[in-house]
Design an enzyme around this catalytic site. Structure first.
Site, mmCIF file in Angstrom:
data_model
loop_
_atom_site.group_PDB
_atom_site.id
_atom_site.type_symbol
_atom_site.label_atom_id
_atom_site.label_comp_id
_atom_site.label_asym_id
_atom_site.label_seq_id
_atom_site.Cartn_x
_atom_site.Cartn_y
_atom_site.Cartn_z
ATOM 1 N N MET A 30 0.844 -1.197 0.000
ATOM 2 C CA MET A 30 0.000 0.000 0.000
ATOM 3 C C MET A 30 0.880 1.248 0.000
ATOM 4 O O MET A 30 0.427 2.344 0.335
ATOM 5 C CB MET A 30 -0.947 -0.006 1.202
ATOM 6 N N ASN A 32 4.110 3.871 0.951
ATOM 7 C CA ASN A 32 4.768 4.402 2.150
ATOM 8 C C ASN A 32 5.811 3.390 2.649
ATOM 9 O O ASN A 32 5.795 2.956 3.798
ATOM 10 C CB ASN A 32 3.738 4.729 3.242
ATOM 11 N N LEU A 33 6.664 3.044 1.731
ATOM 12 C CA LEU A 33 7.570 1.909 1.947
ATOM 13 C C LEU A 33 8.649 2.210 2.980
ATOM 14 O O LEU A 33 9.192 3.313 3.016
ATOM 15 C CB LEU A 33 8.222 1.529 0.617
ATOM 16 N N GLY A 36 11.166 -2.629 5.912
ATOM 17 C CA GLY A 36 10.486 -3.930 5.868
ATOM 18 C C GLY A 36 10.060 -4.269 4.447
ATOM 19 O O GLY A 36 10.291 -5.378 3.954
ATOM 20 N N HIS A 37 9.425 -3.303 3.769
ATOM 21 C CA HIS A 37 9.012 -3.534 2.375
ATOM 22 C C HIS A 37 10.229 -3.800 1.488
ATOM 23 O O HIS A 37 10.190 -4.636 0.588
ATOM 24 C CB HIS A 37 8.280 -2.311 1.814
ATOM 25 N N GLY A 149 4.982 -10.040 4.210
ATOM 26 C CA GLY A 149 5.703 -9.969 5.473
ATOM 27 C C GLY A 149 4.983 -10.742 6.576
ATOM 28 O O GLY A 149 3.747 -10.758 6.635
ATOM 29 N N GLN A 155 -2.846 -12.088 7.949
ATOM 30 C CA GLN A 155 -2.992 -11.794 6.511
ATOM 31 C C GLN A 155 -2.265 -12.857 5.680
ATOM 32 O O GLN A 155 -2.788 -13.356 4.682
ATOM 33 C CB GLN A 155 -2.425 -10.409 6.210
ATOM 34 N N SER A 188 4.101 1.172 8.522
ATOM 35 C CA SER A 188 3.784 2.531 8.054
ATOM 36 C C SER A 188 3.020 3.303 9.125
ATOM 37 O O SER A 188 3.065 4.529 9.177
ATOM 38 C CB SER A 188 2.947 2.467 6.781
HETATM 39 O O1 PAF Z 1 -0.165 -5.657 3.615
HETATM 40 C C1 PAF Z 1 -0.556 -4.761 2.850
HETATM 41 O O2 PAF Z 1 0.116 -3.785 2.616
HETATM 42 C C2 PAF Z 1 -1.925 -4.900 2.192
HETATM 43 O O3 PAF Z 1 -2.819 -5.533 3.038
HETATM 44 C C3 PAF Z 1 -1.883 -5.592 0.826
HETATM 45 C C4 PAF Z 1 -1.428 -7.035 0.938
HETATM 46 C C5 PAF Z 1 -0.940 -4.837 -0.104
HETATM 47 C C6 PAF Z 1 -3.270 -5.593 0.191
HETATM 48 O O4 PAF Z 1 -3.768 -4.305 0.024
#
Ligand code: PAF
Length: 281
Positions: A30, A32-33, A36-37, A149, A155, A188
């Protein structure tokens, strides 16, 4: 790094790679990296020939009183960071590309059972929106593997189950949680914390470590949960849950030998909701 907004351009580039026999790794985000991203991108980079990342703040996974409007949108910085980590293609679609009939009229995907507890119980509809957008993105990108992650542990489990149940030919790769030096899991949402809250936030991680210690010392998991909840309340947090669960289905521990467990915490600090977890091997 190439950046595309529309599905046709995305597909055309990926088709070109495929025609040369190259594999595709995908990292949905989503935006705003943070570091971790970036570690997810590096993992995809190591496992696939080409890496696609998406940046899309998905409206259907936010509840009416959640932070959709104020969620930080930082596409220019994200694009620079992705390029630096060796991402090949950034997909940054408009809402209408992923929701041609509007978010409110979208097909919704419901992954049963595992979505009704913990985050699902506290954020009704969140996982339906999340699974829906991930499935839409998977259909567009059609990656060989996708990296998520472990920070969002539930999730990850929901996606694993969706992929298996829908027979999607995608390998779900999980990446370890990245932490600040003081133990706070990178997120984030950490930037919503005031300086004073930020200094207290690592308490969630130390609570998880204490849960592990107590379990190792032979305490019953129910007693460990109670102690963790009380500890967080005493420190000024408002916990939604502090639990021990089986790491596969997130059901309560059965006590069987070899059972893999995970400790999971969600708690509010001021107006910020933080989640974290620790695998108990
Ligand atoms: O973890 C996230 O950033 C979000 O839930 C994802 C997997 C990109 C789905 O919008």
């Amino acid at each position: 790094m190439q950046t595309v907004q529309d599905a046709a351009a995305l597909r055309a580039t990926i088709r070109g790679w495929r025609s040369q026999g190259q594999t595709v790794g995908f990292v949905p985000t989503m935006g705003n990296l943070h570091a971790g991203h970036q570690s997810l991108i590096r993992l995809a980079r190591a496992r696939a020939d080409k890496v696609v990342a998406s940046v899309f703040v998905n409206p259907t996974q936010f509840g009416p009183n959640e932070d959709f409007e104020r969620y930080p949108r930082t596409l220019a910085q994200d694009s620079a960071a992705l390029s630096e980590q060796g991402c090949d293609l950034l997909f940054a679609p408009e809402v209408a590309t992923l929701y041609p009939f509007g978010p409110a009229n979208s097909v919704l995907l419901r992954v049963p059972q595992i979505t009704t507890m913990l985050e699902g119980a506290h954020r009704p509809g969140h996982f339906d929106g999340m699974a829906t957008v991930v499935c839409k993105l998977f259909n567009l990108v059609q990656p060989d593997l996708a990296v998520f992650g472990q920070k969002d542990f539930q999730q990850l489990k929901v996606i694993e189950r969706m992929v298996r149940d829908l027979s999607l030919p995608i390998k779900v790769v999980s990446a370890p949680i990245m932490r600040a030096d003081d133990g706070l899991a990178l997120s984030s949402r950490n930037q919503y914390l005031s300086p004073e809250e930020r200094s207290r936030a690592p308490y969630i991680h130390s609570t998880l470590l204490q849960m592990r210690e107590l379990l190792d010392a032979g305490h019953a998991w129910q007693a460990v949960e109670q102690a963790a909840h009380a500890r967080l309340v005493r420190a000024g947090f408002a916990p939604d849950y502090a639990v021990i669960r089986c790491a596969d289905q997130l059901t309560e521990p059965t006590g069987q030998a070899g059972e893999r467990l995970v400790a999971l915490v969600a708690a509010r600090l001021g107006s910020t909701r933080l989640i974290d977890n620790l695998l108990l091997d």
